[in-house]
Design a protein around this motif. Structure first.
Motif, short mmCIF file in Angstrom:
data_model
loop_
_atom_site.label_atom_id
_atom_site.label_comp_id
_atom_site.label_asym_id
_atom_site.label_seq_id
_atom_site.Cartn_x
_atom_site.Cartn_y
_atom_site.Cartn_z
N VAL A 333 39.35 17.40 53.12
CA VAL A 333 39.47 18.71 52.46
C VAL A 333 38.71 18.74 51.14
CG1 VAL A 333 41.08 20.30 51.37
CG2 VAL A 333 41.59 19.40 53.63
N PRO A 334 38.99 17.85 50.17
CA PRO A 334 38.23 17.94 48.91
C PRO A 334 36.75 17.61 49.06
CG PRO A 334 39.66 16.01 48.90
CD PRO A 334 40.03 16.80 50.10
N VAL A 335 36.41 16.69 49.97
CA VAL A 335 34.99 16.34 50.13
C VAL A 335 34.20 17.51 50.70
CG1 VAL A 335 33.38 14.89 51.44
CG2 VAL A 335 35.35 13.86 50.32
N LEU A 336 34.71 18.16 51.74
CA LEU A 336 33.98 19.27 52.33
C LEU A 336 33.99 20.50 51.43
CD1 LEU A 336 34.68 19.04 56.17
CD2 LEU A 336 32.90 18.01 54.77
N VAL A 337 35.03 20.66 50.62
CA VAL A 337 34.98 21.72 49.60
C VAL A 337 33.84 21.44 48.63
CG1 VAL A 337 36.17 22.72 47.62
CG2 VAL A 337 37.39 22.42 49.76
N GLY A 338 33.70 20.19 48.20
CA GLY A 338 32.59 19.83 47.33
C GLY A 338 31.25 20.06 48.00
N LEU A 339 31.15 19.78 49.30
CA LEU A 339 29.90 19.98 50.02
C LEU A 339 29.57 21.46 50.20
CD1 LEU A 339 30.12 17.13 52.68
CD2 LEU A 339 28.62 17.25 50.68
N VAL A 340 30.57 22.33 50.10
CA VAL A 340 30.29 23.77 50.08
C VAL A 340 29.38 24.10 48.91
CG1 VAL A 340 31.30 26.05 49.65
CG2 VAL A 340 32.36 24.51 51.32
N TYR A 341 29.68 23.56 47.73
CA TYR A 341 28.88 23.82 46.54
C TYR A 341 27.51 23.15 46.64
CZ TYR A 341 33.17 25.64 44.54
OH TYR A 341 34.30 26.38 44.30
N VAL A 342 27.47 21.96 47.24
CA VAL A 342 26.18 21.30 47.44
C VAL A 342 25.32 22.12 48.41
CG1 VAL A 342 25.03 19.20 48.23
CG2 VAL A 342 27.20 19.04 47.02
N SER A 343 25.93 22.68 49.43
CA SER A 343 25.21 23.52 50.39
C SER A 343 24.60 24.73 49.69
CB SER A 343 26.15 23.99 51.51
OG SER A 343 26.60 22.91 52.28
N LEU A 344 25.38 25.41 48.86
CA LEU A 344 24.87 26.58 48.17
C LEU A 344 23.72 26.22 47.23
CD1 LEU A 344 28.26 28.36 47.40
CD2 LEU A 344 26.56 29.02 49.11
N TRP A 345 23.80 25.04 46.61
CA TRP A 345 22.70 24.57 45.77
C TRP A 345 21.46 24.27 46.62
CZ3 TRP A 345 20.36 19.76 46.14
CH2 TRP A 345 19.41 19.47 45.15
N ALA A 346 21.66 23.67 47.80
CA ALA A 346 20.54 23.27 48.66
C ALA A 346 19.86 24.45 49.33
CB ALA A 346 21.03 22.29 49.72
N ARG A 347 20.45 25.62 49.22
CA ARG A 347 19.86 26.80 49.86
C ARG A 347 18.44 27.05 49.38
NH1 ARG A 347 23.04 32.29 51.09
NH2 ARG A 347 21.32 33.63 51.67
N ARG A 348 18.13 26.68 48.17
CA ARG A 348 16.80 26.92 47.60
C ARG A 348 15.70 26.17 48.34
NH1 ARG A 348 18.18 24.74 41.82
NH2 ARG A 348 20.20 25.55 42.53
N PHE A 349 16.06 25.13 49.09
CA PHE A 349 15.07 24.32 49.79
C PHE A 349 14.76 24.83 51.19
CE2 PHE A 349 17.21 21.38 46.82
CZ PHE A 349 16.11 21.09 46.01
N PHE A 350 15.37 25.94 51.57
CA PHE A 350 15.13 26.52 52.88
C PHE A 350 14.36 27.83 52.73
CE2 PHE A 350 18.52 23.60 53.62
CZ PHE A 350 18.42 23.22 54.95
N PRO A 351 13.51 28.16 53.72
CA PRO A 351 12.78 29.43 53.65
C PRO A 351 13.72 30.62 53.56
CG PRO A 351 11.92 28.02 55.40
CD PRO A 351 13.20 27.39 54.92
N ALA A 352 13.27 31.65 52.86
CA ALA A 352 14.08 32.87 52.75
C ALA A 352 14.19 33.51 54.13
CB ALA A 352 13.44 33.84 51.78
N PRO A 353 15.37 34.04 54.49
CA PRO A 353 15.53 34.67 55.81
C PRO A 353 14.71 35.94 55.92
CG PRO A 353 17.47 35.08 54.43
CD PRO A 353 16.59 34.10 53.68
N ALA A 354 14.27 36.23 57.14
CA ALA A 354 13.54 37.48 57.40
C ALA A 354 14.50 38.65 57.24
CB ALA A 354 12.95 37.46 58.80
N PRO A 355 13.98 39.83 56.84
CA PRO A 355 14.86 41.00 56.70
C PRO A 355 15.58 41.28 58.01
CG PRO A 355 12.69 41.44 55.77
CD PRO A 355 12.60 40.13 56.48
N ALA A 356 16.89 41.51 57.92
CA ALA A 356 17.69 41.76 59.12
C ALA A 356 17.43 43.16 59.65
CB ALA A 356 19.17 41.59 58.80
#
Length: 363
Positions: A333-356
């Motif tokens: 529980v606490p580790v995956l909660v922490g990885l939620v924040y790491v995921s949001l930080w890592a979003r910058r390394f992925f291409p921007a999504p195409a307009p829906a």
């Protein structure tokens, strides 16, 4: 890894309630441990009535936790997920080939001298993603529809594969390697029953709620008025489940801190390794951030309620195997909660999504 894509939008901010989730979870853990130590006979009372081999209060908490998330799924868009072979194949490989093998290796590396805990940890590794993983995916802004499909797909595989993998990792493979064997016997019906209760009931409720709600009041009302009202129930269900879960094993956890620490180390390595490997794989095969995040959390998360039910049913509620199963969510529980924040930080390394594309009008 590629640099942030210029012009990529910033990830949406979590609500105040979600940003304080680690605090609420910490308080729920403390409350559960305190109840388990201070209230005599509480564990027996909580275990007196069971649903699907799990204490009824825990079962109710899991159902309450799952329903709002599954009511948010756009079921009319699931075909966009099932057509993504990269995502589906990657999820199956990570969950059913890589995950159990990694947990088996870590259990023997860190707990070779503690057979009960080692066996309990391997059982946790065999019980793949369900339930809470959808919460973490939602908080990390993953693909909600993809998460629902992957959880359903892995649940079907769980019914078919859990018993076979249990025999392989606890009996056959140790025999081949000259290690101690500790086989388990669990029927396919017991696994299917757990999946049907803890996934099937909230999935059916979520689907019917969206179908009937949109027909009666339209999609705008459903998504802008109804969903925000029921959304917090997922958090309440999660916190209630954690309180009850830790109340059941409060005495064992607080009276054996060194054992808990020994079990925690391989779990920490496992969650970080599976999440990181999955995110890197998603980036390498050109999945979007949303689907890479979903792949990562569905690969790193485990079905702790099934693992605990199997450990208790086979080895007993006071066994070391059951304690290892309970320590699983204590760390997860606490580790995956922490990885939620790491995921949001890592979003910058992925291409921007195409307009829906614009959504079709509600019927």
């Amino acid at each position: 890894m590629a640099p942030p894509t210029p012009g990529a939008s910033a990830p949406p901010r979590l609500s105040a309630l979600d940003r304080l989730l680690p605090v609420w979870i910490g308080l729920a853990m403390a409350a559960g441990l305190g109840l388990g130590r201070l209230v005599p006979g509480l564990g027996g009372a909580l275990e007196a009535v069971q649903l699907g081999g799990v204490s009824l209060p825990i079962a109710l908490g899991l159902l309450l936790m799952m329903y709002p998330v599954l009511a948010k799924v756009r079921y009319d868009r699931l075909d966009t997920v099932t057509g993504d072979a990269r995502l589906l194949v990657s999820s199956l490989v990570l969950n059913w080939l890589v995950g159990p093998a990694v947990m088996f290796a870590l259990a023997w590396i860190f707990l070779a001298d503690l057979p009960e805990f080692r066996t309990g940890l391997i059982i946790v590794g065999l019980a793949r993603c369900i339930a809470m993983v959808i919460i973490w995916n939602d908080l990390a802004c993953g693909d909600r529809e993809a998460a629902a499909v992957l959880v359903a797909l892995n649940s079907v595989f769980q019914v078919l594969a859990f018993g076979v993998l249990g025999w392989f990792y606890l009996d056959l493979l140790p025999g081949w390697l000259g290690l101690e064997r500790s086989g388990i016997e669990v029927s396919g019906w017991e696994i299917a029953q757990s999946v049907l209760i803890f996934l099937g009931i909230p999935l059916a409720a979520g689907y019917l709620t969206r179908l009937l709600g949109e027909r009666a009041r339209g999609r705008s009302w459903y998504e802008e008025r109804f969903l925000p009202r029921i959304g917090p129930a997922a958090l309440y269900g999660l916190l209630f489940t954690i309180v009850i879960l830790f109340a059941l094993q409060g005495e064992a956890i607080t009276s054996r801190p060194l054992d808990v620490a020994r079990i925690a180390v391989p779990l920490l390595v496992y969650f970080a390794l599976m999440w990181g490997l999955s995110m890197l794989l998603g980036r390498a095969i050109r999945l979007s951030y949303q689907r890479s995040t979903t792949l990562a959390f569905t690969a790193a998360g485990n079905n702790f309620e099934l693992a605990i039910a199997v450990a208790i049913g086979v080895f007993g509620v006071t066994s070391g195997q059951a304690l290892a199963g309970v320590v699983g969510p204590l760390i997860e529980v606490p580790v995956l909660v922490g990885l939620v924040y790491v995921s949001l930080w890592a979003r910058r390394f992925f291409p921007a999504p195409a307009p829906a594309a614009a959504a079709p009008p509600a019927a």
